[in-house]
Design a protein around this motif. Structure first.
Motif: not given
Length: 317
Positions: A1-4, A8-9, A304-308
């Protein structure tokens, strides 16, 4: 998963974790939660909403992403009722499936990810979010509660219209939509906000993010899931995963993309909003399951927010 996606998470997770920790060690008692919530909703959030929307002209607002969002809401709300039947429990679940936590988590998260322009898009949605969803839910509940074969002369239809009128009024005269509308009205004048007042609003508005996230963690620390966890988990999965997927699918089908659409998809992935619990308490149905769903969907959002966000990044290409 990208650092971008993760960047923010991380502050969101850490602020919630700090709130959880200070509640667990007893620095903040459960009885203080309503007072803290009042500070966020009645003082800090209106300051941010007014200041942000006071710099916007109505003609600059883009309502196409909002229409996209509510198209997905209508599909999911109606689909829930179609699958689960015309009952008060199904109506409560339909509202929980579609009503996002747009303020306590949405505002700080969207601000971190998309900045000021993202907040303008979010606030455009927020100005209509409660009005449309709570009014629609009120209509469904009132129809469900109507006595069979009620005659026009027995006062029942008039009572229902009065209830709907109160729902519309309370959705507008509210500490979230009202400062948005007031800010837009001020922005139309072209007048600058006086310097001292502007600095006060900026100071209060900057406190929304950390205070709201701390409050989320404190609330989670005192929430008990109980025996309704299975139904609550189903609600959380639909809200956190199915809702953003549906918004993305509608956007793809219509050929829509860009940051505003990404904001809508990210907002759709927010956990169940607290107003759903207030609504179920009002109608005396599903309080325990919805309360548990709010806690579970909030915790689940950390996954789930990282997936979104990944899906939202794809939509911005």
């Amino acid at each position: 998963m990208s650092s971008s996606v993760l960047a923010p998470l991380v502050p969101v997770v850490l602020c919630i974790a700090v709130g959880f920790a200070i509640a667990r060690i007893g620095w903040v008692r459960a009885g203080a939660i309503p007072d803290l919530a009042n500070i966020v909703f009645l003082v800090l959030t209106p300051a941010l909403l007014f200041r942000t929307m006071g710099q916007v002209r109505v003609q600059e607002l883009d309502f196409a992403p909002v229409a996209l969002y509510f198209s997905a809401v209508a599909l999911l709300f109606g689909g829930t009722l179609a699958l689960q039947g015309w009952t008060s429990a199904a109506a409560a679940r339909a509202l929980a499936h579609t009503f996002s936590n747009t303020v306590m988590i949405g505002v700080p998260f969207i601000g971190l990810v998309y900045g000021e322009s993202g907040l303008v898009t979010l606030f455009t949605l927020v100005s209509l979010h409660s009005l449309i969803l709570l009014t629609a839910a009120t209509l469904v509940f009132e129809l469900l509660l109507a006595p069979p074969g009620a005659a026009a002369g027995d006062g029942a239809p008039h009572a229902r219209w009065r209830t709907l009128g109160r729902a519309v009024k309370s959705s507008i005269i509210h500490p979230v939509p009202l400062p948005i509308l007031a800010g837009l009205a001020w922005g139309q004048t072209g007048w600058p906000v006086p310097g001292v007042l502007e600095r006060v609003l900026a100071l209060l508005g900057s406190a929304v993010g950390p205070t709201a996230l701390l409050l989320v963690g404190i609330t989670l620390a005192y929430t008990r899931i109980g025996e309704h966890w299975r139904g609550a988990l189903r609600i959380a999965l639909v809200k956190n995963l199915a809702m953003p997927l549906l918004v993305g699918a509608v956007a793809w089908a219509l050929g829509l993309s860009g940051q505003a659409v990404a904001v809508m998809c990210t907002t759709a992935a927010m956990p169940v909003g607290a107003n759903v619990l207030l609504f179920t308490q009002r109608y005396g149905t599903m309080q325990d399951e919805v309360s548990s769903a709010i806690a579970i969907s909030t915790a689940l959002a950390l996954l789930t927010l990282p997936l979104a966000l990944l899906g939202a990044q794809w939509l911005t290409r």
